[in-house]
Structures are given as C-alpha cells and as structure tokens.
Design an enzyme around this catalytic site. Structure first.
Site, PDB file in Angstrom:
ATOM      1  N   ASP A  41      -7.248  -1.222  -4.466  1.00 18.03           N
ATOM      2  CA  ASP A  41      -8.315  -0.841  -3.539  1.00 18.03           C
ATOM      3  C   ASP A  41      -9.250   0.187  -4.169  1.00 18.03           C
ATOM      4  OD1 ASP A  41      -7.151  -2.478  -1.622  1.00 18.03           O
ATOM      5  OD2 ASP A  41      -5.937  -0.860  -0.796  1.00 18.03           O
ATOM      6  N   ASP A  68       0.848  -1.189   0.000  1.00 17.98           N
ATOM      7  CA  ASP A  68       0.000   0.000   0.000  1.00 17.98           C
ATOM      8  C   ASP A  68       0.881   1.236   0.000  1.00 17.98           C
ATOM      9  OD1 ASP A  68      -2.368  -1.463   0.067  1.00 17.98           O
ATOM     10  OD2 ASP A  68      -2.405  -1.524   2.261  1.00 17.98           O
TER      11      ASP A  68
END
Length: 196
Positions: free
Chosen positions: A133, A119
């Site tokens: 995401d 991330d």
C-alpha cells in the site's frame, strides 16, 4: 520507449520486501492485537483485509481481485511510455505494490482468487495497510506532484503504435535517411554529335 530492466528489478524488490514483511507479521503478531510504535498514531496490528482500503468491497473479494489484476496490467502497459528514469522508478514501485497485494488475493486463504490481504501497519485507527500500500500510494502521490509541476511522465504514443505507419525520423530513432545524390554534369549531359 523500450523496456528497461530497472522497471522489473524495482518491482521485484518491492514485492520481496512486501511479502517478507507479511510473512514476518504472520509469524510474529497476534491477529487484532495492537503494538504501539509511536503512541496510538502508528502501531502494528495484524488484520486480514478481504476488500480494498477502509474495507470497501469486503463482500466482493473476487471483484477486488479483478480490479487489482487490471491495475497491474495497466501499469505494465503505461510503463512502456515512461519518459524519464524517475518515471520508470515510479512505475516500478507502483507495479511492485500492485503485484504484492495481487499475490495475496490470488494465493492466500480462504481460497484461490478470494484471498485476504495481510495488513499490519495501523495508522491511528484510520486504516491498516502494508508495504505494498505504501508503494502504491507513494508512487501515485509523487506522480501527481510531477504532473502538477509539469514534469513529463509519459511520452506521446508513437504513430507506428496507432496505425502501423513507419515512424518519423527523430534523434531517438537514428539519423534520417540521406537524400539521393544529384547526377554529375558529365552523366546528365547528352552525348555530342557523332563524327563520320
């Protein structure tokens, strides 16, 4: 509804963008260091997520991998019933996001099936995400809006899919078979009396 190449092309595009940005983050960013983009509201920060959103399930990475795999399979199955081009695009985007994170969970460190998702987008300290995401959440949000505004996303399951019966005739499956023609009067009339 038959398969459409657009589903796989859209999914592939999302996977490529997701993996390229993750490789860029790994090569460029220092883990944990924040680089502001829009003040503190949006910044870049490299983190490795072993669980789901908000670090949920961080101690059960294998379980999260199984869930990610199940979601991916579910999207593929339901995409076959996509009712419109817009629905097919949504399924393709969602599928690409699911596959992007699944690749991390299967192949990245620390081990096979227990990989940590890369991330790099920090949203005001609330959570840190990635392109996959964005694809998953964005596709789900648009799908909900379409559902609430009565836009059909999925076609009804075909009777042939449920019990193996022949599908009824409709415009999507060609013309109905023509009815048998009635016999001509000459063919139907009995022969006259025979002359001696």
């Amino acid at each position: 509804m038959t398969w459409r190449p657009a589903l796989w092309l859209v999914a592939l595009l999302v996977v490529v963008i997701d993996q390229v940005t993750k490789q860029w983050a790994l090569a460029t960013l220092v883990p944990g260091e924040k680089i502001p983009l829009i003040g503190d509201f949006l910044s870049l920060q490299l983190v490795f997520n072993s669980g789901a959103a908000f670090s949920f399930g961080s101690d059960h990475t294998w379980f999260m991998t199984v869930i990610a795999l199940a979601v991916t399979v579910g999207i593929v199955i339901y995409a076959r019933r996509a009712q419109s081009t817009a629905a097919m695009w949504l399924f393709g985007i969602g599928l690409g996001g699911a596959i992007g994170n699944l690749i991390d969970r299967i192949f990245r460190d620390p081990s096979f099936g227990e990989g940590h998702v890369v991330d790099m987008i920090n949203y005001n300290g609330w959570f840190v995400g990635n392109v996959a995401d964005i694809a998953i959440v964005g596709a789900a949000a648009v799908a909900l809006v379409m559902a609430f505004t009565h836009h059909e996303l999925l076609a009804e399951p075909h009777p042939a899919d449920a019990d193996g019966a022949e599908p009824p005739d409709d415009p999507e499956h060609g013309e109905a078979p023509s009815a048998p023609s009635a016999p001509s009067p000459s063919a139907a009339a009995p022969d006259g009396p025979q002359r001696a």
